[in-house]
Design an enzyme around this catalytic site. Sequence first.
Site, PDB file in Angstrom:
ATOM      1  N   HIS A 206      37.161 -25.218   7.133  1.00  0.00           N
ATOM      2  CA  HIS A 206      37.498 -26.431   6.401  1.00  0.00           C
ATOM      3  C   HIS A 206      36.256 -27.090   5.812  1.00  0.00           C
ATOM      4  O   HIS A 206      35.203 -27.139   6.450  1.00  0.00           O
ATOM      5  CB  HIS A 206      38.166 -27.444   7.335  1.00  0.00           C
ATOM      6  CG  HIS A 206      39.607 -27.154   7.629  1.00  0.00           C
ATOM      7  ND1 HIS A 206      40.511 -26.843   6.641  1.00  0.00           N
ATOM      8  CD2 HIS A 206      40.306 -27.150   8.803  1.00  0.00           C
ATOM      9  CE1 HIS A 206      41.705 -26.647   7.189  1.00  0.00           C
ATOM     10  NE2 HIS A 206      41.600 -26.826   8.502  1.00  0.00           N
ATOM     11  N   CYS A 262      37.094 -25.769   1.173  1.00  0.00           N
ATOM     12  CA  CYS A 262      37.453 -26.760   0.172  1.00  0.00           C
ATOM     13  C   CYS A 262      36.249 -27.640  -0.161  1.00  0.00           C
ATOM     14  O   CYS A 262      35.364 -27.843   0.669  1.00  0.00           O
ATOM     15  CB  CYS A 262      38.588 -27.644   0.695  1.00  0.00           C
ATOM     16  SG  CYS A 262      40.120 -26.770   1.063  1.00  0.00           S
TER      17      CYS A 262
END
Length: 400
Positions: A206, A262
């Site tokens: 992440h 991301c």
Amino acid sequence: METWGTKIKYKISSSPDQPHFFFPSTPVCNYFPFPPLDFSFFIDFISASNMLVNCPNCRTQLLVPPAAGGFICCRTCWAVIQVAETSSLPPPRPPYYSAHHLLPPPYGQMPASQPVGVLGRKRAVICGVLYRNSGRELKGSVNDAKCMEFLLRKQFKFPESSILMLTEEEYDLDKKPTKYNMRRALYWLLQDCQPGDSLVFYFSGHGSQQINYNGDEIDGYDETLCPMDYQTEGIILDDEINETIVRPLPPGVKLHAIIDACHSGTMLDLPFLCRMDRGCQYKWEDHRPRSGAWKGTSGGEAISLSGCDDHQISIDTRALSKNALTGAMTFSFIQAIEHEHATTYGSMLNSMRSTIYNNDLGGNTATHFPTMYPSNPWYKQEPQLTTNIPFDVYTKPFSL
């Protein structure tokens, strides 16, 4: 995801025991009601000399906004924390010009123990994070890490003993991708490096964004990596990554970062971003901080390939491999090398983007980290290239 501390602002309220607080840099300056104040949450005075503090109540990492004084509030447990006046803090540290300097605190304190021994002229740190039992679990990150480790050994002749793997499948607690172990691994990556060395930092997991308060981001946001224990120990800011593996990079040493996460476009805070259009024409964007903060190296070469732009998300999907879940960026990166489409950095970037453009990633399992500023889920990710010194992407050979 790191939680931001917010400066307290008192104003007249319909309820006299409910003060209000505000977010100083949000696009719309609204006031939000503060939960009923419990004085048991008042914590002893904490020094904010490094602009980052840990909430003593829940250990969430908080950023103290510039000119904050008095109190900040933890948005996880609502503790009210007294901090020092930031206006009295020392001025920013100067740029790094020495190739053999020691990093200052808070990031320059070398851990006492080292993960592995240093062998060979090539060295890599590979992190794959699944976030098990966190509510934000990923499925393909460890697959990505294993594929990258295999590629480095077989294609680029990295010695197995010089590759440090951090995944949640490791039994050795020192090789779990915790915040402490990731920091330790980044220090190890640059330890005793010499001219001619090739270093690789790979991360699959992440990524997120946070409001930037020190003026070194032209878009107003810091990018962050999330270790497996980010919910208790906090995230790793792009400022720290830059200060740990970019600024100390000595002459003759090459660093590649490959970030499948991301909001990863400028995850290393490198000064120049290659803005390439759909017609394969490009120009270098100047991302040097207007504050004059130094984000370059100490003479080495740093290049980052990331899964998407800062405002985009990266996808975990079966659409590309047709079998196991993989990160779209990692899969397209490996495919470009295996199909000999990565002779130059320009051909590598174009090949990765074509693989993603030409495949329907919709309808597959795509897990991304929710942020305060969500991206358009229908906008396909575009891998990005950043560097400390601009170059001709169509003539510079790609190599690790």
